[in-house]
Write a protein that holds these residues in place. Structure first.
Motif, PDB file in Angstrom:
ATOM      1  N   LEU A  96      37.709  19.550  20.658  1.00 22.26           N
ATOM      2  CA  LEU A  96      38.535  20.643  20.178  1.00 22.26           C
ATOM      3  C   LEU A  96      37.701  21.677  19.421  1.00 22.26           C
ATOM      4  O   LEU A  96      37.883  22.880  19.587  1.00 22.26           O
ATOM      5  N   ALA A  97      36.764  21.210  18.593  1.00 20.36           N
ATOM      6  CA  ALA A  97      35.926  22.127  17.824  1.00 20.36           C
ATOM      7  C   ALA A  97      35.046  22.967  18.738  1.00 20.36           C
ATOM      8  O   ALA A  97      34.739  24.128  18.426  1.00 20.36           O
ATOM      9  N   ALA A  98      34.629  22.391  19.878  1.00 23.91           N
ATOM     10  CA  ALA A  98      33.754  23.111  20.810  1.00 23.91           C
ATOM     11  C   ALA A  98      34.440  24.319  21.428  1.00 23.91           C
ATOM     12  O   ALA A  98      33.762  25.205  21.972  1.00 23.91           O
ATOM     13  N   MET A  99      35.760  24.382  21.355  1.00 20.89           N
ATOM     14  CA  MET A  99      36.474  25.541  21.881  1.00 20.89           C
ATOM     15  C   MET A  99      36.456  26.717  20.915  1.00 20.89           C
ATOM     16  O   MET A  99      36.878  27.819  21.266  1.00 20.89           O
ATOM     17  N   HIS A 100      35.965  26.479  19.691  1.00 21.83           N
ATOM     18  CA  HIS A 100      35.949  27.526  18.668  1.00 21.83           C
ATOM     19  C   HIS A 100      34.539  27.972  18.283  1.00 21.83           C
ATOM     20  O   HIS A 100      34.369  29.076  17.769  1.00 21.83           O
ATOM     21  N   LEU A 101      33.558  27.128  18.495  1.00 26.38           N
ATOM     22  CA  LEU A 101      32.185  27.515  18.156  1.00 26.38           C
ATOM     23  C   LEU A 101      31.204  26.802  19.080  1.00 26.38           C
ATOM     24  O   LEU A 101      31.499  25.749  19.641  1.00 26.38           O
ATOM     25  N   PHE A 102      30.026  27.414  19.223  1.00 26.59           N
ATOM     26  CA  PHE A 102      28.964  26.832  20.038  1.00 26.59           C
ATOM     27  C   PHE A 102      28.164  25.864  19.182  1.00 26.59           C
ATOM     28  O   PHE A 102      27.589  26.250  18.161  1.00 26.59           O
ATOM     29  N   SER A 103      28.122  24.609  19.577  1.00 27.31           N
ATOM     30  CA  SER A 103      27.313  23.627  18.868  1.00 27.31           C
ATOM     31  C   SER A 103      26.728  22.644  19.868  1.00 27.31           C
ATOM     32  O   SER A 103      27.325  22.374  20.912  1.00 27.31           O
ATOM     33  N   ILE A 104      25.546  22.120  19.540  1.00 26.08           N
ATOM     34  CA  ILE A 104      24.835  21.181  20.404  1.00 26.08           C
ATOM     35  C   ILE A 104      24.289  20.060  19.527  1.00 26.08           C
ATOM     36  O   ILE A 104      23.773  20.319  18.432  1.00 26.08           O
ATOM     37  N   ARG A 105      24.379  18.848  20.009  1.00 26.06           N
ATOM     38  CA  ARG A 105      23.860  17.718  19.235  1.00 26.06           C
ATOM     39  C   ARG A 105      22.361  17.884  18.990  1.00 26.06           C
ATOM     40  O   ARG A 105      21.608  18.261  19.881  1.00 26.06           O
ATOM     41  N   GLN A 106      21.939  17.575  17.772  1.00 26.40           N
ATOM     42  CA  GLN A 106      20.534  17.745  17.407  1.00 26.40           C
ATOM     43  C   GLN A 106      19.614  16.887  18.260  1.00 26.40           C
ATOM     44  O   GLN A 106      18.533  17.323  18.661  1.00 26.40           O
TER      45      GLN A 106
END
Length: 251
Positions: A107-117
């Motif tokens: 759900l959070a990925a639909m609001h911001l771009f993030s990638i596992r470290q």
């Protein structure tokens, strides 16, 4: 300092400032959650108001198009090697989208771009990551799963690079099977912020290589998958993510 989306009072103030600069918002724009993100309003305004003749006013629509990503090339033209690192990061991001993740992270990925470290460190050198952090292009964060992540701080540039990467992959997939390519594009774009605009931008970029015939086949493939209603089965468990509230996951 963490800056969230505009609230009603802040959005009204942003609209007034936009009007003073020669822009405006159509009625109903206040109900578009995408326009509440400061970077979105800035990017959309830049593309519409650049070289605006004196006395003319541009009105921004509540539905966003791919034009907001074209401004990124001009704004970040002097990034040098960091732009190349962002291209590699976009490729890694697309691959990681299909990994099995915590429902809160989905759900959070639909609001911001993030990638596992851990994923980023497999594909980018340590010095490159450090320079991206120092330049303010990335920040460290933590996902709902507890995983350490890198969050992209310039979504307009990253969205441009993601669209460019998709555009490179599309022609080969369309030649193999337009319907399968359409399903792949829908699946990818549904998992990212403003994925509809990114997908549209990717299609326009890939048009030259695909040609008119393949472009039409892809569009026809997309039309076979319109939005649909799904009946919720009795006993289903619902999870939602609300801005400024967080994850609501009640049994």
């Amino acid at each position: 300092m963490k800056v969230g989306n505009y609230d009603d009072e802040e959005f009204d103030a942003a609209g007034r400032e936009l009007g003073a600069l020669g822009g405006g918002l159509v009625h109903g724009a206040q109900y578009a959650p995408e326009l509440r993100a400061p970077w979105v309003l800035r990017a959309v305004a830049a593309t519409r108001m650049q070289d605006l003749p004196p006395g003319e006013v541009t009105v921004l629509p509540p539905l966003l198009g791919p034009q907001m990503y074209t401004v990124a090339d001009d704004r970040f033209a002097d990034l040098g090697d960091r732009r190349d690192d962002f291209k590699r990061l976009a490729s890694v991001y697309l691959e990681d989208l299909d990994s099995r993740r915590h429902h809160g992270d989905v759900l959070a990925a639909m609001h911001l771009f993030s990638i596992r470290q851990e994923v980023v460190r497999k594909h980018l050198e340590r010095d490159a990551i450090r320079e991206l952090l120092q330049a303010g292009l990335l920040r460290r964060g933590q996902a709902y799963s507890g995983d350490a992540v890198y969050v992209v701080r310039v979504p307009e540039l990253f969205g441009q690079e993601v669209a460019s990467r998709i555009a490179k992959l599309l022609p080969k997939r369309v030649r193999y099977s337009p319907d399968t390519a359409a399903k792949w594009l829908i699946s990818k774009c549904s998992k990212m912020p403003l994925g509809d605009a990114i997908g549209a931008h990717a299609i326009s970029v890939a048009l030259l290589e695909m040609g008119g015939a393949q472009h039409l086949e892809l569009v026809n493939g997309l039309l076979k998958h319109p939005p649909r209603r799904e009946r919720i089965s009795p006993g289903s468990r619902m999870v939602t993510l609300m801005p400024n509230v967080g994850l609501i996951d009640q049994p």
